[in-house]
Write a protein that holds these residues in place. Structure first.
Motif, PDB file in Angstrom:
ATOM      1  N   ASP A 197      80.500   9.396  27.047  1.00  0.00           N
ATOM      2  CA  ASP A 197      80.986   9.126  28.368  1.00  0.00           C
ATOM      3  C   ASP A 197      81.586  10.004  29.134  1.00  0.00           C
ATOM      4  N   LEU A 198      82.285  11.279  28.224  1.00  0.00           N
ATOM      5  CA  LEU A 198      82.672  12.401  28.835  1.00  0.00           C
ATOM      6  C   LEU A 198      81.521  13.170  29.389  1.00  0.00           C
TER       7      LEU A 198
ATOM      8  N   PRO B 149      80.365   7.518  21.355  1.00  0.00           N
ATOM      9  CA  PRO B 149      80.672   6.934  22.814  1.00  0.00           C
ATOM     10  C   PRO B 149      81.559   7.806  23.434  1.00  0.00           C
ATOM     11  N   ARG B 150      82.677   8.112  22.825  1.00  0.00           N
ATOM     12  CA  ARG B 150      83.691   8.792  23.710  1.00  0.00           C
ATOM     13  C   ARG B 150      83.114  10.137  24.314  1.00  0.00           C
ATOM     14  N   LEU B 151      82.382  10.861  23.326  1.00  0.00           N
ATOM     15  CA  LEU B 151      81.736  12.258  23.947  1.00  0.00           C
ATOM     16  C   LEU B 151      80.640  11.877  24.814  1.00  0.00           C
TER      17      LEU B 151
END
Length: 259
Positions: A246-247, A242-244
């Motif tokens: 979202d980035l 998810p963090r990647l």
């Protein structure tokens, strides 16, 4: 373009993909009921259908007007048993100025139109389709249903809900002889798309989109997603942490102009 459908209901027929679908699907021997909110643009779409040889009825109404919609759909079906209904009507909105929250009431309005309006388009026709044991339901969702857009929370939610509902009823209705197709377009040139101020990769024109949809419907495809390069990017994004993900989505930030 050749297709097997003879009695077609199309909501949101007055502009964008809807108007392009009228051009592609109208032909001799085809009966069409076209609905929309803009009378003049709906008349223009009807003129195009007539010019292509179709027999056309129009209804100026909003898909959130449940009773009026059901009455008009059932009257048309009684005269011309519907073998294809395309729930295409939809609206779009996004975050407020400076990425502030969506204006109060936005979520309700979008869900009422994009999700409940589509369901209310299909439900009045289902009893007759089930009795005949045949028919085709097409639901126009969005790529935002596959990868929600951070600047359009309510729009993404409404289209994701429509995609899920379509997948669910497909499992139920297929054994009863009724096909269900969920359509997930990417960026398509239209008055709605023009309000999306931001990166719109692989944008295609409405006529191209309509041709792809008609081709997919004629082949009975359960899911129509285009353009494929954007679908591939979304497929990859869904598999990132998810963090990647979202980035990566920061590159798609946009401002949605009010309608």
């Amino acid at each position: 373009m050749t297709h097997p459908f003879k009695a077609i209901v199309l909501t949101g027929a007055s502009s964008g993909i809807g108007a392009a679908l009228v051009t592609e699907m109208a032909g001799p021997g085809v009966h069409m009921l076209l609905t929309g909110r803009d009378a003049s643009r709906l008349d223009s779409a009807a003129e195009t259908a007539h010019a292509n040889g179709a027999m056309v009825e129009t209804a100026v109404l909003d898909v959130t007007d449940t009773d009026a919609l059901a009455s008009r759909l059932q009257a048309f079906d009684a005269a011309h048993p519907v073998d294809l209904v395309i729930a295409n009507a939809g609206v779009m909105a996004g975050l407020g100025p400076g990425r502030s929250p969506e204006p109060q009431g936005t979520s309700r309005r979008l869900i009422q139109t994009n999700l409940l309006g589509a369901i209310d388009t299909v439900e009045p026709l289902l009893p007759a389709m089930l009795a005949r044991g045949t028919g085709h339901i097409a639901l126009v969702s969005s790529m935002a249903a596959l990868h929600p857009h951070g600047d359009m929370p309510s729009y993404s939610a409404s289209k994701a809900g429509l995609r899920a509902w379509g997948a669910s009823i497909r499992q139920w209705l297929r054994p009863r002889g009724i096909a269900v197709t969920v359509i997930c377009p990417g960026f398509v040139t239209s008055p709605m798309s023009a309000r999306h101020q931001g990166f719109k990769p692989f944008e295609i024109d409405a006529r191209d989109a309509a041709r792809r949809i008609v081709r997919g419907l004629a082949r009975g495809r359960p899911l129509i997603t285009f353009p494929w390069p954007l679908a591939v990017l979304i497929w990859i994004g869904q598999r990132l942490p998810p963090r990647l993900s979202d980035l990566a989505a920061k590159g798609f930030r946009a401002t949605i102009r009010p309608d």
